[in-house]
Design a protein around this motif. Sequence first.
Motif, mmCIF file in Angstrom:
data_model
loop_
_atom_site.group_PDB
_atom_site.id
_atom_site.type_symbol
_atom_site.label_atom_id
_atom_site.label_comp_id
_atom_site.label_asym_id
_atom_site.label_seq_id
_atom_site.Cartn_x
_atom_site.Cartn_y
_atom_site.Cartn_z
ATOM 1 N N PHE A 197 0.423 -1.473 -0.205
ATOM 2 C CA PHE A 197 -0.227 -0.184 0.291
ATOM 3 C C PHE A 197 0.781 1.504 -0.004
ATOM 4 N N PHE A 198 1.970 1.555 0.860
ATOM 5 C CA PHE A 198 3.069 2.685 0.469
ATOM 6 C C PHE A 198 3.418 2.568 -0.845
ATOM 7 N N ASP A 199 3.874 1.667 -1.709
ATOM 8 C CA ASP A 199 4.286 1.805 -3.199
ATOM 9 C C ASP A 199 3.219 2.555 -3.234
ATOM 10 N N TYR A 200 1.696 1.324 -3.362
ATOM 11 C CA TYR A 200 0.278 2.247 -4.221
ATOM 12 C C TYR A 200 0.451 3.562 -3.959
ATOM 13 N N VAL A 201 0.556 3.812 -2.246
ATOM 14 C CA VAL A 201 -0.062 5.261 -2.539
ATOM 15 C C VAL A 201 0.232 6.387 -2.676
ATOM 16 N N TYR A 202 1.799 6.236 -2.343
ATOM 17 C CA TYR A 202 3.012 6.867 -2.313
ATOM 18 C C TYR A 202 3.864 6.841 -4.017
ATOM 19 N N LEU A 203 4.933 6.169 -4.026
ATOM 20 C CA LEU A 203 5.567 5.796 -4.815
ATOM 21 C C LEU A 203 5.049 5.674 -6.195
ATOM 22 N N ARG A 204 4.933 6.709 -7.000
ATOM 23 C CA ARG A 204 3.691 6.345 -8.514
ATOM 24 C C ARG A 204 5.133 7.096 -9.365
ATOM 25 N N ASP A 205 5.118 6.487 -9.947
ATOM 26 C CA ASP A 205 6.305 6.934 -11.845
ATOM 27 C C ASP A 205 5.244 8.686 -11.912
ATOM 28 N N ASN A 206 6.404 9.494 -12.262
ATOM 29 C CA ASN A 206 5.643 10.597 -12.901
ATOM 30 C C ASN A 206 6.350 10.830 -14.413
ATOM 31 N N PRO A 207 5.862 10.088 -15.808
ATOM 32 C CA PRO A 207 6.338 9.486 -17.123
ATOM 33 C C PRO A 207 6.164 10.949 -17.327
ATOM 34 N N ALA A 208 7.352 11.658 -18.588
ATOM 35 C CA ALA A 208 6.948 12.921 -19.393
ATOM 36 C C ALA A 208 6.709 11.889 -20.713
ATOM 37 N N GLY A 209 4.921 12.453 -21.261
ATOM 38 C CA GLY A 209 5.517 11.348 -22.631
ATOM 39 C C GLY A 209 3.711 10.793 -22.068
ATOM 40 N N PRO A 210 3.540 9.940 -22.689
ATOM 41 C CA PRO A 210 2.331 8.908 -23.183
ATOM 42 C C PRO A 210 2.288 8.988 -21.880
ATOM 43 N N HIS A 211 0.685 8.765 -20.869
ATOM 44 C CA HIS A 211 0.576 8.434 -19.779
ATOM 45 C C HIS A 211 -0.939 7.534 -19.602
ATOM 46 N N SER A 212 -1.435 6.781 -19.151
ATOM 47 C CA SER A 212 -2.720 5.995 -18.822
ATOM 48 C C SER A 212 -3.758 7.032 -17.671
ATOM 49 N N GLU A 213 -4.565 6.999 -17.668
ATOM 50 C CA GLU A 213 -5.085 7.781 -16.531
ATOM 51 C C GLU A 213 -6.635 7.740 -16.876
ATOM 52 N N TRP A 214 -7.579 7.529 -15.489
ATOM 53 C CA TRP A 214 -8.474 7.640 -15.328
ATOM 54 C C TRP A 214 -9.219 8.476 -14.978
ATOM 55 N N TRP A 215 -10.101 8.834 -16.211
ATOM 56 C CA TRP A 215 -11.060 10.449 -15.958
ATOM 57 C C TRP A 215 -12.915 10.170 -15.716
ATOM 58 N N TYR A 216 -13.379 10.313 -15.025
ATOM 59 C CA TYR A 216 -14.391 9.947 -14.999
ATOM 60 C C TYR A 216 -15.301 11.676 -15.976
ATOM 61 N N HIS A 217 -16.742 10.907 -16.891
ATOM 62 C CA HIS A 217 -17.318 11.858 -17.618
ATOM 63 C C HIS A 217 -17.986 12.643 -15.985
ATOM 64 N N ALA A 218 -18.158 13.119 -15.905
ATOM 65 C CA ALA A 218 -19.148 13.692 -14.865
ATOM 66 C C ALA A 218 -20.342 14.821 -15.017
ATOM 67 N N SER A 219 -20.073 15.671 -15.753
ATOM 68 C CA SER A 219 -21.319 16.119 -16.459
ATOM 69 C C SER A 219 -22.117 15.727 -17.552
ATOM 70 N N GLY A 220 -21.257 14.189 -18.442
ATOM 71 C CA GLY A 220 -21.783 14.268 -19.472
ATOM 72 C C GLY A 220 -22.692 13.235 -19.390
ATOM 73 N N CYS A 221 -21.797 11.082 -19.695
ATOM 74 C CA CYS A 221 -22.673 9.842 -19.890
ATOM 75 C C CYS A 221 -22.182 10.129 -18.416
ATOM 76 N N ARG A 222 -21.253 10.683 -17.367
ATOM 77 C CA ARG A 222 -21.270 9.659 -16.298
ATOM 78 C C ARG A 222 -20.393 8.229 -16.229
ATOM 79 N N GLN A 223 -19.564 7.741 -16.598
ATOM 80 C CA GLN A 223 -19.278 6.625 -17.383
ATOM 81 C C GLN A 223 -17.116 7.536 -17.070
ATOM 82 N N TRP A 224 -16.729 6.079 -16.304
ATOM 83 C CA TRP A 224 -15.259 6.983 -16.652
ATOM 84 C C TRP A 224 -14.817 6.127 -18.321
ATOM 85 N N VAL A 225 -13.771 6.644 -18.184
ATOM 86 C CA VAL A 225 -12.909 6.565 -19.268
ATOM 87 C C VAL A 225 -11.628 6.473 -19.205
ATOM 88 N N ARG A 226 -10.859 5.948 -19.608
ATOM 89 C CA ARG A 226 -9.524 5.228 -20.022
ATOM 90 C C ARG A 226 -9.019 6.396 -20.960
#
Lengths: 91, 199
Positions: free
Chosen positions: A38-67
Motif C-alpha cells: 500500500f505504501f508503494d501504491y499510494v506514494y510511489l507513483r511514476d511521473n512519466p514525461a510522455g504517454p500516460h494512461s489515466e482515469w477520467w470520469y465524465h461527470a457532466s456527461g455520460c457519467r462513465q469512467w474513461v481510460r
Amino acid sequence: MRIPCPYCGARDAHEFAYLGDATVTRPDPAAPDAEDTFFDYVYLRDNPAGPHSEWWYHASGCRQWVRVARDTRTHAILGTELARKPAGDAA
Amino acid sequence: MTHILDTLPLTRLPAPGSYGRTGAPGVTVALREDVAAATLVARRGAGVRLADVVQARFGLTLSDGPRMAGDDALAVLGTGPGRWLTLAQTRPGLAAELASTLDGLAAVTDQSDANILFEINGPRVLDLLAKGATIDLDPEVFRPGDVAVTAIAHVGVTLWRPGEEIAYRALVARSFAPAFARFLIAGGAEYGIGWSRRG
Ligand SMILES: [Zn+2]
C-alpha cells in the motif's frame, strides 16, 4: 484541453473529474505484505514525461469512467476507451 | 436592461413576459412542467431484448449513442451506454407503464418532478447558447436528433435538437432551473427574450 469521450464525443476537460494513474492496481489489504504494497501504491507513483494512461470520469456527461491515453508533455490525447462495456450489451 | 435580475430572488423562475431589448424577440423560451420523464437503464445482458420490446411496444429504436427517437408525444434520448431518458407529453403514467412493460429488462426511475424542460427557439438561439455551451452546436455538427448531456453556464443540462429547425430543448434539474433561467435572460437580453410558461 478536449477529451474525446467514446460515448459523447469531444468534450471540454472541465466536464471530467480526474482520478489519475490507470496503470496501478489496488493491492490486497489482507495480504501479509499489505503495509508495504500500500505504501508503494499510494506514494510511489511514476511521473512519466510522455504517454500516460489515466482515469477520467465524465461527470457532466455520460457519467462513465474513461481510460485516457494522454501525453503529459503536450496534452495530446492518444486514445480513449470506456472502463467497462455497457450493461446493455449490443443495445 | 436586465433589471429583472436585480430584483428576482435567486430561487425563483422569471415570470412570463418580455426581457431585454424590445421589438421582435431574438430568442423565445418556453418552460414546460407538463412533461412526464423516466430514465431507463438496461439490465446486464438484456440490452438486445430491451431494444426489441421498446421497438415492438412503442415503435421507437433505442440508439446506442447520444441520439433521440420519437417526438413530443413520446421520445427516448440516449444519455449514456445502456441508459436512456424517456419523455412524454401525453402520458402522465409514463414510468409505471414502462416499468410494467420492461420488467426484468431495464431499471425504470420516474423523473417527472426532477426536471424542468426549456424550449429554446428564435433566430438568435445559437448566439445565446454559444455564451454558455462548450460543445459545438453548429447546425452541421449538432444535427437533428442529436442529444448532449453537458453543462451550459456550469449548469448540467440534457440538450437536444428535435428536428431540422434551429431550435433546442434543455432539461435542467429543478433546483438549478432558476440559475439556468438567469443565464438565458442575462445572455439573451441583447437579442430580446420572449418568456413563457406552459403546463
Ligand atoms: Zn461521456
